[in-house]
Scaffold this motif. Structure first.
Motif, PDB file in Angstrom:
ATOM      1  N   GLU A  87      26.678  41.748  38.775  1.00 21.34           N
ATOM      2  CA  GLU A  87      27.530  42.682  39.514  1.00 21.34           C
ATOM      3  C   GLU A  87      28.978  42.226  39.341  1.00 21.34           C
ATOM      4  O   GLU A  87      29.248  41.040  39.224  1.00 21.34           O
ATOM      5  CB  GLU A  87      27.190  42.692  41.007  1.00 21.34           C
ATOM      6  CG  GLU A  87      28.103  43.590  41.826  1.00 21.34           C
ATOM      7  CD  GLU A  87      27.887  43.500  43.337  1.00 21.34           C
ATOM      8  OE1 GLU A  87      28.735  44.037  44.067  1.00 21.34           O
ATOM      9  OE2 GLU A  87      26.897  42.894  43.786  1.00 21.34           O
ATOM     10  N   LEU A  88      29.873  43.194  39.350  1.00 20.55           N
ATOM     11  CA  LEU A  88      31.304  42.894  39.314  1.00 20.55           C
ATOM     12  C   LEU A  88      31.911  43.351  40.627  1.00 20.55           C
ATOM     13  O   LEU A  88      31.845  44.529  40.973  1.00 20.55           O
ATOM     14  CB  LEU A  88      31.977  43.616  38.148  1.00 20.55           C
ATOM     15  CG  LEU A  88      31.479  43.231  36.766  1.00 20.55           C
ATOM     16  CD1 LEU A  88      32.046  44.180  35.723  1.00 20.55           C
ATOM     17  CD2 LEU A  88      31.844  41.796  36.443  1.00 20.55           C
ATOM     18  N   ASN A  89      32.485  42.415  41.369  1.00 20.18           N
ATOM     19  CA  ASN A  89      33.113  42.734  42.641  1.00 20.18           C
ATOM     20  C   ASN A  89      34.607  42.504  42.527  1.00 20.18           C
ATOM     21  O   ASN A  89      35.050  41.446  42.071  1.00 20.18           O
ATOM     22  CB  ASN A  89      32.540  41.856  43.759  1.00 20.18           C
ATOM     23  CG  ASN A  89      33.278  42.066  45.066  1.00 20.18           C
ATOM     24  OD1 ASN A  89      34.130  41.261  45.434  1.00 20.18           O
ATOM     25  ND2 ASN A  89      32.971  43.139  45.751  1.00 20.18           N
ATOM     26  N   PHE A  90      35.364  43.499  42.950  1.00 18.61           N
ATOM     27  CA  PHE A  90      36.823  43.418  42.902  1.00 18.61           C
ATOM     28  C   PHE A  90      37.344  43.281  44.331  1.00 18.61           C
ATOM     29  O   PHE A  90      37.036  44.093  45.194  1.00 18.61           O
ATOM     30  CB  PHE A  90      37.405  44.648  42.194  1.00 18.61           C
ATOM     31  CG  PHE A  90      36.955  44.723  40.767  1.00 18.61           C
ATOM     32  CD1 PHE A  90      37.652  44.048  39.773  1.00 18.61           C
ATOM     33  CD2 PHE A  90      35.813  45.421  40.414  1.00 18.61           C
ATOM     34  CE1 PHE A  90      37.233  44.081  38.452  1.00 18.61           C
ATOM     35  CE2 PHE A  90      35.377  45.462  39.094  1.00 18.61           C
ATOM     36  CZ  PHE A  90      36.084  44.790  38.127  1.00 18.61           C
ATOM     37  N   ASP A  91      38.116  42.237  44.544  1.00 14.84           N
ATOM     38  CA  ASP A  91      38.612  41.913  45.876  1.00 14.84           C
ATOM     39  C   ASP A  91      40.135  41.914  45.860  1.00 14.84           C
ATOM     40  O   ASP A  91      40.757  41.674  44.829  1.00 14.84           O
ATOM     41  CB  ASP A  91      38.087  40.523  46.274  1.00 14.84           C
ATOM     42  CG  ASP A  91      38.363  40.165  47.721  1.00 14.84           C
ATOM     43  OD1 ASP A  91      38.692  41.066  48.524  1.00 14.84           O
ATOM     44  OD2 ASP A  91      38.237  38.973  48.067  1.00 14.84           O
ATOM     45  N   TYR A  92      40.714  42.151  47.014  1.00 12.50           N
ATOM     46  CA  TYR A  92      42.164  42.112  47.204  1.00 12.50           C
ATOM     47  C   TYR A  92      42.886  43.125  46.328  1.00 12.50           C
ATOM     48  O   TYR A  92      43.988  42.875  45.848  1.00 12.50           O
ATOM     49  CB  TYR A  92      42.710  40.693  46.969  1.00 12.50           C
ATOM     50  CG  TYR A  92      43.407  40.141  48.188  1.00 12.50           C
ATOM     51  CD1 TYR A  92      44.797  40.126  48.274  1.00 12.50           C
ATOM     52  CD2 TYR A  92      42.678  39.674  49.264  1.00 12.50           C
ATOM     53  CE1 TYR A  92      45.438  39.644  49.396  1.00 12.50           C
ATOM     54  CE2 TYR A  92      43.308  39.187  50.395  1.00 12.50           C
ATOM     55  CZ  TYR A  92      44.691  39.175  50.448  1.00 12.50           C
ATOM     56  OH  TYR A  92      45.325  38.707  51.561  1.00 12.50           O
ATOM     57  N   VAL A  93      42.272  44.265  46.112  1.00 13.15           N
ATOM     58  CA  VAL A  93      42.910  45.345  45.366  1.00 13.15           C
ATOM     59  C   VAL A  93      43.666  46.177  46.398  1.00 13.15           C
ATOM     60  O   VAL A  93      43.119  47.097  47.002  1.00 13.15           O
ATOM     61  CB  VAL A  93      41.876  46.213  44.613  1.00 13.15           C
ATOM     62  CG1 VAL A  93      42.596  47.250  43.758  1.00 13.15           C
ATOM     63  CG2 VAL A  93      40.966  45.347  43.767  1.00 13.15           C
ATOM     64  N   ARG A  94      44.899  45.774  46.607  1.00 11.22           N
ATOM     65  CA  ARG A  94      45.704  46.432  47.639  1.00 11.22           C
ATOM     66  C   ARG A  94      47.161  46.061  47.455  1.00 11.22           C
ATOM     67  O   ARG A  94      47.503  45.162  46.686  1.00 11.22           O
ATOM     68  CB  ARG A  94      45.236  46.023  49.030  1.00 11.22           C
ATOM     69  CG  ARG A  94      45.462  44.546  49.353  1.00 11.22           C
ATOM     70  CD  ARG A  94      45.034  44.269  50.775  1.00 11.22           C
ATOM     71  NE  ARG A  94      45.322  42.956  51.274  1.00 11.22           N
ATOM     72  CZ  ARG A  94      46.479  42.529  51.764  1.00 11.22           C
ATOM     73  NH1 ARG A  94      47.533  43.312  51.783  1.00 11.22           N
ATOM     74  NH2 ARG A  94      46.616  41.317  52.239  1.00 11.22           N
ATOM     75  N   PHE A  95      48.000  46.744  48.192  1.00 10.69           N
ATOM     76  CA  PHE A  95      49.414  46.403  48.242  1.00 10.69           C
ATOM     77  C   PHE A  95      49.610  45.319  49.300  1.00 10.69           C
ATOM     78  O   PHE A  95      48.820  45.213  50.244  1.00 10.69           O
ATOM     79  CB  PHE A  95      50.250  47.638  48.598  1.00 10.69           C
ATOM     80  CG  PHE A  95      50.474  48.563  47.447  1.00 10.69           C
ATOM     81  CD1 PHE A  95      51.619  48.465  46.674  1.00 10.69           C
ATOM     82  CD2 PHE A  95      49.539  49.526  47.115  1.00 10.69           C
ATOM     83  CE1 PHE A  95      51.836  49.308  45.603  1.00 10.69           C
ATOM     84  CE2 PHE A  95      49.736  50.383  46.048  1.00 10.69           C
ATOM     85  CZ  PHE A  95      50.893  50.275  45.285  1.00 10.69           C
ATOM     86  N   PRO A  96      50.656  44.506  49.168  1.00 10.67           N
ATOM     87  CA  PRO A  96      50.913  43.466  50.171  1.00 10.67           C
ATOM     88  C   PRO A  96      51.263  44.062  51.533  1.00 10.67           C
ATOM     89  O   PRO A  96      51.744  45.191  51.622  1.00 10.67           O
ATOM     90  CB  PRO A  96      52.101  42.694  49.593  1.00 10.67           C
ATOM     91  CG  PRO A  96      52.617  43.471  48.457  1.00 10.67           C
ATOM     92  CD  PRO A  96      51.614  44.502  48.082  1.00 10.67           C
ATOM     93  N   SER A  97      51.001  43.252  52.572  1.00 13.43           N
ATOM     94  CA  SER A  97      51.247  43.753  53.921  1.00 13.43           C
ATOM     95  C   SER A  97      51.986  42.774  54.823  1.00 13.43           C
ATOM     96  O   SER A  97      52.397  43.153  55.906  1.00 13.43           O
ATOM     97  CB  SER A  97      49.913  44.109  54.589  1.00 13.43           C
ATOM     98  OG  SER A  97      49.083  42.971  54.662  1.00 13.43           O
ATOM     99  N   ASP A  98      52.110  41.535  54.405  1.00 13.50           N
ATOM    100  CA  ASP A  98      52.811  40.590  55.272  1.00 13.50           C
ATOM    101  C   ASP A  98      53.738  39.717  54.441  1.00 13.50           C
ATOM    102  O   ASP A  98      53.396  39.279  53.366  1.00 13.50           O
ATOM    103  CB  ASP A  98      51.826  39.739  56.075  1.00 13.50           C
ATOM    104  CG  ASP A  98      50.865  38.952  55.212  1.00 13.50           C
ATOM    105  OD1 ASP A  98      50.531  39.428  54.111  1.00 13.50           O
ATOM    106  OD2 ASP A  98      50.442  37.859  55.616  1.00 13.50           O
ATOM    107  N   GLY A  99      54.890  39.553  54.948  1.00 15.31           N
ATOM    108  CA  GLY A  99      55.955  38.858  54.238  1.00 15.31           C
ATOM    109  C   GLY A  99      57.233  39.643  54.469  1.00 15.31           C
ATOM    110  O   GLY A  99      57.291  40.522  55.325  1.00 15.31           O
ATOM    111  N   ASP A 100      58.240  39.369  53.685  1.00 16.41           N
ATOM    112  CA  ASP A 100      59.520  40.062  53.833  1.00 16.41           C
ATOM    113  C   ASP A 100      59.404  41.450  53.192  1.00 16.41           C
ATOM    114  O   ASP A 100      59.768  41.653  52.031  1.00 16.41           O
ATOM    115  CB  ASP A 100      60.639  39.251  53.197  1.00 16.41           C
ATOM    116  CG  ASP A 100      62.009  39.854  53.456  1.00 16.41           C
ATOM    117  OD1 ASP A 100      62.097  40.933  54.094  1.00 16.41           O
ATOM    118  OD2 ASP A 100      63.001  39.247  53.008  1.00 16.41           O
ATOM    119  N   MET A 101      58.890  42.391  53.961  1.00 15.77           N
ATOM    120  CA  MET A 101      58.640  43.736  53.447  1.00 15.77           C
ATOM    121  C   MET A 101      59.937  44.537  53.255  1.00 15.77           C
ATOM    122  O   MET A 101      59.921  45.575  52.607  1.00 15.77           O
ATOM    123  CB  MET A 101      57.679  44.489  54.370  1.00 15.77           C
ATOM    124  CG  MET A 101      56.336  43.794  54.568  1.00 15.77           C
ATOM    125  SD  MET A 101      55.453  43.439  53.032  1.00 15.77           S
ATOM    126  CE  MET A 101      54.943  45.070  52.566  1.00 15.77           C
TER     127      MET A 101
END
Length: 171
Positions: A52-66
């Motif tokens: 199986e291939l699992n893809f994780d953390y496929v997202r835009f950033p949410s914390d830091g100097d936005m």
């Protein structure tokens, strides 16, 4: 990858590599260079026996100097549009691989209608993967979620609600 391919990465407004509060860097999702890289890794993983291939953390950033963040490839396009395009292209690149694919999504994607400002929308990811893995951690839900002062003290109820909501939406 981000450190060696800054042009493909999330940047500060001055063009430096952007990092979140934990020091993590992000790739800008439209990067075809990065997608090619992970497709090569995925195909190599299948060849050596991964089932199986699992893809994780496929997202835009949410914390830091936005306030000091720039997306050189995404520009001002809506984040859900950008991520859905990534999912669609990845799906196409991996068609015929012969093993299931899955993606981890933030748990609240099962009940939130918006993208949580990270680009993830359940219905926009589902067509491109065999499985969706919502990361339903009761400790990550805000106070008063479903009427609970502390949702982490009600794991069964939170997980049941999230999974039922997600399944209902995908039906």
């Amino acid at each position: 990858f981000a450190k060696t391919h800054i042009a493909e990465s999330v940047q500060t407004k001055s063009g430096a590599l952007w990092k979140d509060r934990k020091g993590l860097s992000f790739i800008d999702p439209p990067s075809s260079l990065y997608r090619s890289y992970i497709v090569r890794l995925a195909k190599a993983s299948e060849r050596v026996g991964f089932d199986e291939l699992n893809f994780d953390y496929v997202r835009f950033p949410s914390d830091g100097d936005m306030k000091n963040i720039a997306f050189p490839l995404s520009g001002n396009r809506p984040k859900p549009d950008v991520l859905e395009e990534f999912f669609k292209n990845l799906h196409g690149d991996l068609s015929g691989i012969g093993i299931p694919t899955s993606v981890d999504l933030f748990g609240m994607t099962t009940n939130n209608k918006d993208d949580l400002n990270i680009g993830q929308v359940l219905e926009r990811a589902a067509p491109y993967f065999d499985y969706i893995d919502p990361m339903v951690y009761p400790s990550h839900y805000p106070p008063t979620f479903q009427g609970f002062k502390n949702p982490a003290e009600h794991p069964y109820e939170v997980v049941l609600f999230a999974m039922k909501s997600g399944a209902d939406r995908l039906r």
